[in-house]
Each structure stands twice: as structure tokens, then as C-alpha cells.
Write an enzyme that holds these catalytic residues in place. Structure first.
Site, mmCIF file in Angstrom:
data_model
loop_
_atom_site.group_PDB
_atom_site.id
_atom_site.type_symbol
_atom_site.label_atom_id
_atom_site.label_comp_id
_atom_site.label_asym_id
_atom_site.label_seq_id
_atom_site.Cartn_x
_atom_site.Cartn_y
_atom_site.Cartn_z
ATOM 1 N N CYS A 45 1.335 15.115 -20.353
ATOM 2 C CA CYS A 45 1.182 13.728 -20.965
ATOM 3 C C CYS A 45 1.600 13.755 -22.298
ATOM 4 O O CYS A 45 1.840 14.804 -22.945
ATOM 5 C CB CYS A 45 -0.209 13.004 -20.697
ATOM 6 S SG CYS A 45 -0.868 13.249 -19.034
ATOM 7 N N SER B 7 1.101 11.520 -14.218
ATOM 8 C CA SER B 7 -0.124 11.667 -13.091
ATOM 9 C C SER B 7 0.528 12.743 -12.096
ATOM 10 O O SER B 7 1.518 12.919 -11.665
ATOM 11 C CB SER B 7 -0.245 10.420 -12.371
ATOM 12 O OG SER B 7 -0.741 9.308 -13.324
ATOM 13 N N ASN C 291 -3.178 17.134 -23.032
ATOM 14 C CA ASN C 291 -2.062 17.464 -22.535
ATOM 15 C C ASN C 291 -1.779 18.473 -22.074
ATOM 16 O O ASN C 291 -1.956 19.668 -22.881
ATOM 17 C CB ASN C 291 -0.831 17.126 -23.847
ATOM 18 C CG ASN C 291 0.681 17.514 -23.291
ATOM 19 O OD1 ASN C 291 1.143 17.311 -22.282
ATOM 20 N ND2 ASN C 291 1.557 18.098 -24.347
ATOM 21 N N GLY C 292 -1.329 18.684 -20.978
ATOM 22 C CA GLY C 292 -1.208 20.228 -20.001
ATOM 23 C C GLY C 292 -1.597 20.112 -18.602
ATOM 24 O O GLY C 292 -2.007 19.157 -18.045
ATOM 25 N N SER D 132 9.331 27.720 -13.856
ATOM 26 C CA SER D 132 10.467 28.392 -14.541
ATOM 27 C C SER D 132 10.018 29.717 -14.876
ATOM 28 O O SER D 132 8.909 30.095 -14.906
ATOM 29 C CB SER D 132 10.853 27.678 -15.667
ATOM 30 O OG SER D 132 12.185 28.145 -16.089
ATOM 31 N N GLY D 133 10.969 30.487 -15.259
ATOM 32 C CA GLY D 133 10.648 31.922 -15.496
ATOM 33 C C GLY D 133 10.512 32.186 -17.057
ATOM 34 O O GLY D 133 10.573 33.658 -17.417
#
Length: 640
Positions: A2, A52, A79-80, A370-371
Site C-alpha cells: 500500500c 488488498s 506498507n508491505g 522476482s529474483g
């Protein structure tokens, strides 16, 4: 995932600033298009945009929680994602605490009530948050270990404002009495390093809480960061015959991390470039989602086959694969918009293809894996081999090494051995300041004539090197990259560019349990067998397809050298330089001459040119107000 904006007022007059927060919140609507809201008391205003992902019907923010006797004691904006929230809920519930939602956000505030500031040491995830304790009149803010999620702040006589994005603070500048002067030293750092190093931003009055730090403040106080994450790379030799045990521990840690990162109440996909990092993540993710979608991007130019490579890997692991091909016209057209989303420029050409592949992925999923982080944790950059090639110079007396350095400077450019002598004459602290070296000092002065003689990279790197004197040379380079290149470039683009498309990016390599294993790998198992990331490749032998194991690093390569010299981007670059109102910063004739030299094949200036061009576009948006990035969300109403 967010975006938040908050303010701790200096005078207990929060009502005065509620409208300003409300007005500034929509400029990061892209971070949370699903819902928006505010909360305030007499001291604090919290604003929030939500994307969400977990507990969709509940877990609204700002989130207010307290124990039974004080049910509204704390307010949280976050956020996270907290990937171990299930386990934390169980532990905290067993300790007698009650939960009102099924989401991960609540575990932070309940954990803070239980553990205090040590809560950050229990969190496994990516996060930036602020908790207001209404009883103690105390604000506690924190950021994840690696700096995956951002946190900007500014302090004026009105109070301290903090946000997921700098542009929302800029929106509030008039109410805050915040000056908008640029930080000249930060500009030098940016031009030399290709990113603005933490804790700086290009605006002198706005700073960032550094990765792995927390801060506690009261009304009228200053933000004083305290570091809780201190990576060690505490390496002990692996006994002969015990290597496989290390490889197995790496595999188990990564498998567990991917399993935790797949937790969501929405569909999770994966980026796939075809190299070992992204292929390992996608392969493990498919175990938890047999219908996994993967995404990659490429360009309309012969000779760039990363699209075919990724498709080959997708077929080998049995996933549906979606490709976005980017034209030079699309590339140039997207640059202003991308610079607006970034807040501060990052001179990494791969930002643009990442923007387009994220845009494509968002049509199908809400979360991607992702890497990122594998190279820094497992020794993936080719430059990490340098201590081995330069080892003979370490035996030379310092005066002899300095003499070799002087000799290298009089040798013709391009002469075989010149670079080896130059780099061998320097200590590691002098020669290596991360993957993002763009200009040497002479080149820097060519385009920034006001750059001070005493400037060099050690202003940024020396404090970081001082923490690593006990480490081996490869570990020291990794340690430096964790605090420079990774958090300044890699993770900024990972956050800002994906969130520009309301897409949550998760990075399973950057997990504290994976790091706990990775930091124990000795250098001879990082750089071995003529390759990099040796231990990771051995750990993945039974997981990724064999053809991927020893493939070189891929990512999303951009044909920038070719485009800037040809019809694709030369005209755009020339117009950008001529139109820019940055004569007080850049020496325009020198930049134009660099562009001509690049076109004529005199020298490859593509990396340096892109650094200047990115800044000029950013300046045209945020300083000159001349370039319109065409961001529709600026006019979005917020449903409060």
C-alpha cells in the site's frame, strides 16, 4: 502492499493539517487503488491507500487496535507484507493477545504491544510502518532489513511528515513551510553512482529512514535513526566433504521462503528472465500454484534473445508464459511517467522494460515474485572475481603499487593491461564503490564543473567499509552492495515501478532466513568452478532445469548503446539536452559533445548519458514544471 502518508504535529493541532493530508494522498493512488482512508487525533494524522492482498474484506487501514482495557490505544499505517504472520498470530495468541482481523497488519501492532521496539526483529517480510501510541504520545516507525519498502520524511516547525512516496510530501510543502531547494551534494552522488544513496533525497529538506532502521519520536522532536539490522557475513570454512550440507540448507531455506511468499488471498505470478535466479523462484512457486503465470519482456532488435531464453525456461518448468515486447517509441514515451513514479531519478535503463512487463502482468495477477537479491547474497556479480585477479598486487609494497598507478595513467586508453595496472594500484576501498560506477572524477567535472575537488565516492562508502574490516574481500564487496547498489537501485525500481502499476512485487531471496544461510558461505563456494553463485547453483541442481544452471545473468537487458547512437533515441536525447533548464547544474556543451562522441563511435558514453538524461527529465517534471508526465491519478477523488 500500500501507500501511506502521516504527520506528527509539533503543536497538537492535527485538525489544521487534515485537509492537506487528504489533498496529498491521491498522488500515490497507484500504490493502493482499492480503498483509501484517514484517521487522526489531536496530535497525528494518518492517511492510507490500500492494495488488498490478504484478508480482503477486513484489515482496513489506518488500523486501530489495543488491549481489552484500552481498545483504541494504537493506530497503525503499514506498507508491505509480513510473511510469517500466521506463526506470529499463533505465538501472540498463546501469550494472551486477541486479534480482530485475519490479516498480517495486525501482527505488527500486537507485536509492538508485546515486544516493544524489538517487534522488528520478529518480522519476516518487507515493511515500512508507523505506530502511534495515544497513551505515551510516542510515534514508532520502522523499515525492513534490506530496504524493500521506502519511507521518506521531513521535519519543519509544523511537525514531522512521513510517507511511502516523496511526492506526497512535496504536495504538502506549502502547509509544512517546507523549502524545495535541491541538495547539491546529493546531485553529485547521483551523477557518480546513478542513484541517490540513502538517507539522502534530491530535495535537501526530505530524507529517508535507512534500511534496517527504526526511529522513535515525540511531538517537536527530530528523527534519529537506530540500526537494528547489522549483516555480518560471519564466514567459517566448510569442512571438506560437508559442502553438500550447506547446499541442502540453501535449498531448504529458499523453498521455505517461496512457500511463505506465496501466501495471499489473490493470484500470485512470477517474473521470468531465464537466468537461474528467476527460474529458481518460478520453479518453486509452481509447486504451490500449478497454474502459475510467468512474465518477461524484450525489445524489437535483432541480437537480443532474452525473450527466447525465458520462453525456453518457461517450457522446461511447465508454466504459461506471457511476453511484452517494447518498441523504442514506447520506451521514450514512458520515460517522463516513470521518472514521476520514481520520486528521485535512478539511471537504470531496465526501469522502462520493467514498467511495461509490470503493466502486462497486472492484467492477469495482483502479486508477482522476482529474483532480486540473489546476486548480493550469493556472490553473483562478475566483479566479485576481482579480488582473485588482483591478489598478486596485494603483495607489492604501497609505493610500488602507487607507481604502477601513475604508469597506468600515461598509457594510451584501450591499451592492454592499462585497466589492470590502474585497479591493482588501488585498495579495495578506493577502487570499488558498487556496481553503479558511472563517472570517474575527471568525467564528473566535465559535466558538473562545480563539483568539488575533494569529492570522491568514499564519502558514501567509507562508513560502510568501516563495518566490514573483518570480512574477506568478496564479502566486503557484497556488504557494500547491500547498502548501496541494492537498496539504491535494485529495490527502488522493484518497489516504485511495480507499484506504479498497482502490482505487488515480492522478493523471496531477500528473506532473513535465506540471508542467515547465505551469510555463512565462504568465498571459495561463491566464486568457484569459473562461475559466480556457485553454492546457489549447486543448491538448485535438483530444482531448476539443467540448461539454466550455468547461464549467465540475464535480467531485462536494454540496447541503450545502440539506441542512443542511432535513430531510435539520438534525436530524443538531443532534444532533451537542448530543452533542459539545468545549466546551473550541467555543462550543456560537454553533455552534447558526449552525445556526439557516442554517436560517432569515439567512446561508449551510454551509461553516463543515460544518467544525465534521466536527471534532466526528472528536473523538467519536479523543478521546472515543464514536462507533463501525464499521470491521470493526480485528479482522482479519494473516497474518504
Amino acid at each position: 502492499m500500500c501507500g501511506f502518508l502521516g504527520m506528527l504535529t509539533a503543536g497538537g493541532d492535527a485538525d489544521t493539517y487534515v485537509d492537506a493530508v487528504t489533498r496529498a494522498l491521491p498522488c500515490m493512488r497507484h500504490r493502493g487503488p482499492d480503498e483509501a482512508g484517514t484517521w487522526h487525533d489531536t496530535d497525528v494524522i494518518f492517511g492510507f491507500n490500500r492494495l488488498s492482498i490478504v484478508d480482503l474484506e477486513h484489515s482496513h487501514q489506518p488500523l486501530v487496535w489495543g488491549p481489552a482495557e484500552q481498545p483504541e490505544r494504537y493506530a497503525l499505517i503499514f506498507n508491505g507484507e509480513i510473511y510469517n504472520y500466521v506463526e506470529l498470530r499463533e505465538e501472540l495468541s498463546a501469550a494472551g493477545h486477541t486479534f480482530r482481523t485475519q490479516g498480517d497488519s495486525e501482527t505488527i501492532v500486537v507485536g509492538y504491544h508485546h515486544w516493544g521496539e524489538a517487534v522488528v526483529e520478529h518480522l519476516r517480510g518487507m515493511f515500512a510502518f508507523a505506530i502511534w501510541d495515544t497513551e505515551e504520545k510516542l510515534l514508532f516507525v520502522g523499515r525492513d532489513q534490506f530496504g524493500i519498502k521506502p519511507l521518506f520524511y521531513a521535519t519543519t516547525s509544523a511537525g514531522t511528515v512521513f510517507s511511502s512516496e516523496k511526492k506526497s510530501i512535496l504536495e504538502m510543502a506549502p502547509e509544512l513551510g517546507l523549502g524545495l531547494e535541491l541538495d547539491r551534494r546529493a546531485i553529485e552522488h547521483y551523477v557518480d553512482l546513478q542513484y541517490v544513496p540513502e538517507p539522502e533525497s534530491l530535495h535537501a529538506g526530505i530524507r529517508r529512514l535507512e534500511s534496517g532502521c527504526t526511529a522513535t519520536l515525540r511531538a517537536g522532536g527530530e528523527v534519529v535513526a537506530e540500526r537494528y539490522f547489522k549483516p555480518g557475513f560471519e564466514v567459517a570454512p566448510v569442512p571438506k566433504g560437508a559442502e553438500q550440507d550447506l547446499f541442502d540448507r540453501i535449498a531448504r531455506a529458499l523453498e521455505d521462503s517461496v512457500e511463505k511468499h506465496m501466501r495471499a488471498d489473490v493470484t500470485v505470478g512470477s517474473f521470468l528472465s531465464g537466468g537461474i535466479d528467476s527460474t529458481a523462484i518460478a520453479t518453486l512457486a509452481k509447486r504451490h500454484n500449478p497454474n502459475l503465470l510467468t512474465f518477461t519482456t524484450g525489445f524489437e532488435r535483432e541480437g537480443y534473445s532474452e525473450v527466447d531464453v525465458a520462453a525456453e525456461s518457461a517450457a522446461a518448468i511447465g508454466v504459461e508464459h506471457i511476453v511484452k515486447v517494447v518498441s523504442p517509441e514506447e520506451y521514450a514515451g514512458a520515460i517522463p511517467k516513470i521518472m514521476w513514479y520514481l520520486d528521485d531519478p535512478v539511471a537504470d535503463p531496465s526501469l522502462v522494460p520493467l514498467y511495461f512487463v509490470a503493466q502486462e502482468a497486472r492484467k492477469h495477477v495482483k502479486v508477482v515474485l522476482s529474483g532480486e537479491g540473489a546476486d548480493e547474497l550469493f556472490g553473483g556479480y562478475t566483479i566479485y572475481k576481482e579480488p582473485l585477479s588482483l591478489a598478486p598486487f596485494e603483495r607489492f609494497p604501497t609505493p610500488l603499487r602507487r607507481g604502477l598507478g601513475r604508469l597506468s595513467r600515461v598509457l594510451p586508453d584501450g591499451m592492454k593491461g592499462k585497466s589492470l595496472l590502474e585497479r591493482g594500484s588501488m585498495t579495495m576501498e578506493e577502487r570499488y564503490y558498487g556496481n553503479a560506477r558511472s563517472f570517474n572524477f575527471e568525467q564528473l567535472q566535465r559535466v558538473l564543473p562545480w563539483a568539488k575537488e575533494e569529492w570522491d565516492h568514499k564519502e558514501v562508502t567509507a562508513p560502510i567499509y568501516a563495518q566490514s574490516t573483518h570480512m574477506d574481500p568478496v564479502a566486503r564487496m557484497q556488504h557494500l552492495d547491500l547498502f548501496t547498489w541494492m537498496r539504491g537501485d535494485i529495490l527502488v525500481k522493484a518497489d516504485k515501478i511495480n507499484m506504479a502499476n498497482s502490482l505487488e512485487l515480492r522478493v523471496p531471496f531477500l528473506d532473513k532466513e535465506v540471508f542467515a544461510v547465505a551469510q555463512t558461505i565462504p568465498h571459495d563456494l561463491k566464486i568457484a568452478g569459473g562461475t559466480t553463485k556457485y553454492a546457489l547453483r549447486k543448491a538448485m541442481e535438483q530444482i531448476v532445469p539443467p540448461h539454466v544452471l550455468h547461464r549467465k545473468k540475464l535480467g531485462f537487458p536494454v540496447p541503450m548503446r545502440h539506441w542512443l547512437a542511432g535513430d531510435e533515441l539520438f534525436g530524443w536525447a538531443q532534444d532533451t539536452i537542448n530543452d533542459s533548464q539545468t545549466d546551473d547544474i550541467f555543462h550543456r556543451p560537454a553533455v552534447l559533445e558526449m552525445l556526439k562522441e557516442h554517436r560517432d563511435g569515439v567512446s561508449d558514453h551510454s551509461r553516463r548519458l543515460w544518467t544525465v538524461l534521466a536527471f534532466m527529465v526528472w528536473h523538467g517534471i519536479f523543478v521546472e514544471n515543464r514536462i507533463d508526465p501525464q499521470i491521470e491519478e493526480k485528479d482522482y477523488p479519494v473516497n474518504l
